[in-house]
Design an enzyme around this catalytic site. Sequence first.
Site, PDB file in Angstrom:
ATOM      1  CB  CYS A 128      10.767  31.661  25.009  1.00  0.00           C
ATOM      2  SG  CYS A 128      10.521  29.907  25.361  1.00  0.00           S
ATOM      3  CG  HIS A 242       7.820  30.938  29.283  1.00  0.00           C
ATOM      4  ND1 HIS A 242       6.642  30.278  29.028  1.00  0.00           N
ATOM      5  CD2 HIS A 242       8.701  30.553  28.305  1.00  0.00           C
ATOM      6  CE1 HIS A 242       6.810  29.526  27.945  1.00  0.00           C
ATOM      7  NE2 HIS A 242       8.032  29.681  27.497  1.00  0.00           N
TER       8      HIS A 242
END
Length: 336
Positions: A128, A242
């Site tokens: 990710c 994130h």
Amino acid sequence: MKKYNVAVVGVGVVGQEMIRTLKQREFPIKELFVFARSDRTISINGNNYSVKTLTKDSFKGVDIALFAGTEGEKGAAVTFAPEAIKQGAVVIDNGADFRLDEDVPLIVPEANAGDIKSHKGIIANPNCSTIQMIVALAPIYKKFGLDRIIASTYQAVSGSGRSGIAQLEEEYRAWAQDSSKDVEKPMGDAIGFNLFPHIGGFQQDGYTSEEWKVVHETHKIFHNSNIKISCTAVRVSVKTGHSEAVYIETSKDCSVDDIKNILSQAPGIKIIDDLEKNLYPMPIDCEGTDDVFVGRIRRDPFVKNGFWLWIVADNLRKGAALNTIQIAEELIRQNA
């Protein structure tokens, strides 16, 4: 338009996001199959899906198999991908098991969609944190080259799965109620009002497996192992999204305006960078969105061609489910 039989393997947070994203993007599905460890019915955005137990015979008639994957352990693709391929499916795996296999293309469509053509039945989805960084850096790399990348990632608890989300919510709930309740800690320690400078297992060199993923995956996607890359991966008390502070040194001379101009024209990127209004990307604003957001673009005052970027994205969307489905969409386009 031709339609395809699609299987989604896994119904954790990523698997459910895959199903949600397939529907939202109106993927050309003839029939959708959902597999997991046991039979059940799940509801996603008010739609019910029948989940069947995954077996080696589950992929008969399936054209594209999307494996939600796991981190930190062997994913289902290790056991079931070979059978799926034998039965005629192309596997796109979100797990870590095949990413660095030299025979398996590792794809971020905005950066290296052409590598899909080399697949031998399986295509890997990157980590990710790698994905969102690559989306932001690929246009810069193609135009100006990159000699160095230093990344500090601030990763949401959803990256560790449902248990991480549950722990964070329970810790904040206990705090709000002034409770002395001992909250179960599947993440190993308290994450509410806290952070861990530790994601993945520590290696002998002091770096973690998560940090090395960023290095090795970036080298593979860019087809350039000469880029000097170092990373620190941090788990933070954010539910989803994130964030990354990324320092780069370009090979060719460029300016902040050059970088802003090239990123503003790149697909999948939105620039939020208005210092007078204190506008910059934040994870709370990116949740549920598909773009990679970039801000705080600035020059290093002491290093020629050194720049900082702040990069934020929804790790369950672009960092996992969306990128996987974009790979499938590109696969279809290339085979048309």
